[in-house]
Scaffold this active site. Structure first.
Site, PDB file in Angstrom:
ATOM      1  CB  CYS A   1      -3.141  -4.245   5.183  1.00  0.00           C
ATOM      2  SG  CYS A   1      -2.019  -3.595   3.967  1.00  0.00           S
TER       3      CYS A   1
ATOM      4  CB  CYS B   1       0.978  -3.883   1.657  1.00  0.00           C
ATOM      5  SG  CYS B   1       1.260  -3.986   3.417  1.00  0.00           S
TER       6      CYS B   1
HETATM    7 FE1  FES Z   1       0.840  -2.463   5.040  1.00  0.00          FE
HETATM    8 FE2  FES Z   1       3.118  -1.586   6.103  1.00  0.00          FE
HETATM    9  S1  FES Z   1       1.939  -3.309   6.702  1.00  0.00           S
HETATM   10  S2  FES Z   1       1.954  -0.690   4.556  1.00  0.00           S
END
Ligand code: FES
Length: 135
Positions: A34, A103
């Site tokens: 991400c 994450c």
């Molecule tokens: Fe990845 Fe918050 S969704 S750091």
């Protein structure tokens, strides 16, 4: 998805954001899936954390976890700080949305890496003892 009041407070006014130029240790975690990245800097005196700073590229929850971690860990001994877990930080924030845990809740992990980096730098490599006299 709902954030707790504590998450929102830390997100709006995060504590201890920044860089320590001459840090005693640094840690990094990035999640390629991400695009989030965490960088942490520490200073250590007498085996105690005297300063913690961080930069985060991530969502509000990621900012909040780093901010909360910096408050909780500041002043702790390195051994105490190594006992902190990512779950402790989520608890400190009165919880995080489940979908954010993978994450955004990595602040304690990043701190552990910074402490490991500090400890690595402290080790004297006896195989290379001559280098100590060449500084
Ligand atoms: Fe990845 Fe918050 S969704 S750091």
């Amino acid at each position: 998805m709902e954030y707790t009041e504590k998450v929102l407070e830390h997100f709006r006014t995060p504590h201890n954001v920044g860089v320590i130029e001459d840090a005693d240790g640094t840690g990094k975690v990035g999640d390629a899936s991400c695009g989030d990245a965490f960088l942490m800097f520490i200073t250590v005196r007498d085996e105690r954390l005297t300063d913690i700073k961080y930069l985060v590229q991530g969502c509000g929850a990621a900012i909040a976890t780093c901010s909360a971690l910096s408050d909780v860990a500041m002043g702790k001994t390195l051994d105490e700080a190594m006992e902190l877990t990512d779950d402790d930080i989520a608890e400190e924030l009165d919880g995080l949305p489940l979908e954010k845990l993978h994450c955004s809740n990595l602040a304690a992990t990043v701190l552990h890496r910074a402490i490991a980096d500090y400890r690595r730098r402290q080790k004297v490599d006896l195989r290379n003892w001559r280098s100590l006299y060449q500084r």
